[in-house]
Design an enzyme around this catalytic site. Structure first.
Site, PDB file in Angstrom:
ATOM      1  NE  ARG A   1      -1.241   2.647   2.720  1.00  0.00           N
ATOM      2  CZ  ARG A   1      -0.719   3.801   3.096  1.00  0.00           C
ATOM      3  NH1 ARG A   1      -0.651   4.827   2.266  1.00  0.00           N
ATOM      4  NH2 ARG A   1      -0.229   3.942   4.319  1.00  0.00           N
TER       5      ARG A   1
ATOM      6  CG  HIS B   1       9.302   7.826   5.339  1.00  0.00           C
ATOM      7  ND1 HIS B   1       8.667   8.382   4.267  1.00  0.00           N
ATOM      8  CD2 HIS B   1       8.430   6.930   5.851  1.00  0.00           C
ATOM      9  CE1 HIS B   1       7.453   7.865   4.138  1.00  0.00           C
ATOM     10  NE2 HIS B   1       7.286   6.980   5.096  1.00  0.00           N
TER      11      HIS B   1
ATOM     12  CB  CYS C   1      10.075  10.826   0.319  1.00  0.00           C
ATOM     13  SG  CYS C   1       9.425  12.107   1.379  1.00  0.00           S
TER      14      CYS C   1
HETATM   15 MG    MG Z   1       5.491   5.705   4.750  1.00  0.00          MG
END
Ligand code: MG
Length: 301
Positions: free
Chosen positions: A13, A208, A239
């Protein structure tokens, strides 16, 4: 006995949503199956959003039809932005859904054109219904350390959103360090505030790896008692706020850290590398996770 750690695998996802190339449903299913074979037990499979909003996940219903919901060893979850998405997820067979908010007003405004309060109260109907239906709800909070528009976010702002989500009845909150700029000292300051009001078991870390700090931030979170982390196989998902930057913490890096620190993840690292390699080929994009590259070399893949 080794202490168990929960890993929420968000590659199918969060990962694929942020990859520019759309992946065929059958390849997603193969990826999910490889993740399952590697030992991952919590897999966020898709998101029930409007098809035109995130075309990469437009096949949520089709994909869900082929998920093995009978398998008691696996919990599949889906991101649900509203009641309509929730109904679709419920109908598809999901027993767990995720709702989301952010700790930054600017981020919330820019993304969904609402205030934080409006966005959270928008989930009330959904969470009330989930209680009746016996569906588990997980909460995501984005921008817990920093926001691409607002800069540094105070732990008190995060605490306010945590409290609101708690009122909605989520069982766990995933703390999203959305842009991957945090260092362990900042994670410590944030958790020091949040853990005054809740047990560590209420939180998951979602880091992240933009600056390569994700593993360090996991270590700090472990030290402070967290035992649940999100990661994406191969670090899939760029990102959107930092061009060229790597995305989610790679599950390989997380598993390597945890297994060699005396924890039990239940994941077979080499099978995980094979799952990521499948996506590397499918997306035709190199995977840069350090652990992935090292194991791939050792395995001669
Ligand atoms: Mg993430």
């Amino acid at each position: 006995m080794k202490e168990k750690i929960k890993i929420a695998e968000v590659g199918p996802r969060d990962g694929l949503q942020n990859e520019s190339k759309a992946v065929a449903t059958e390849d997603k299913l193969k990826f999910i199956d490889l993740l399952r074979q590697a030992g991952l037990k919590n897999i966020e499979a898709t998101s029930f959003v409007k098809a035109d909003k995130i075309p990469q996940l437009a096949d949520a219903i089709e994909l869900s039809k082929k998920l093995d919901f009978q398998n008691r060893n696996i919990e599949y979850s889906a991101l649900t932005p509203n009641l309509k998405g929730y109904e679709a997820a419920l109908h598809a067979g999901f027993k767990e859904v995720a709702i989301f908010g952010a700790a930054s007003e600017a981020f919330t405004k820019k993304n969904i054109n609402r205030t934080i309060e409006e966005s959270l109260s928008g989930f009330k109907e959904l969470t009330d219904k989930a209680k009746v239906d016996g569906i588990k709800v997980r909460g995501y909070i984005s921008t817990v350390i920093a926001c691409p528009y607002e800069g540094k976010i105070s732990p008190e702002k995060v605490q306010a959103v945590v409290s609101r989500m708690q009122d909605l009845g989520v069982y766990e909150i995933s703390l999203g360090e959305t842009i991957g700029v945090a260092v362990p000292l900042e994670v410590e300051s944030l958790l020091a505030v949040l853990l005054k009001n809740n047990k560590p078991s209420f939180f998951a870390g979602h880091f992240h790896d933009t600056y390569g700090m994700a593993v360090g931030n996991v270590s700090k979170s472990l030290e402070m008692g967290l035992r649940s982390f999100d990661a994406s196989a191969g670090g899939l998902g760029g990102c959107p706020y930092a061009k060229g930057a790597s995305g989610n913490l790679a599950t390989e890096d997380l598993v390597y850290l945890l297994e060699n620190s005396g924890f039990d993840t239940g994941v077979n690292l080499d099978l995980l590398v094979k799952a990521s390699q499948f996506m590397e080929t499918t997306l035709d994009k190199p995977i840069l996770s350090k652990t992935y590259l090292a194991r791939k070399k050792i395995l001669g893949l």
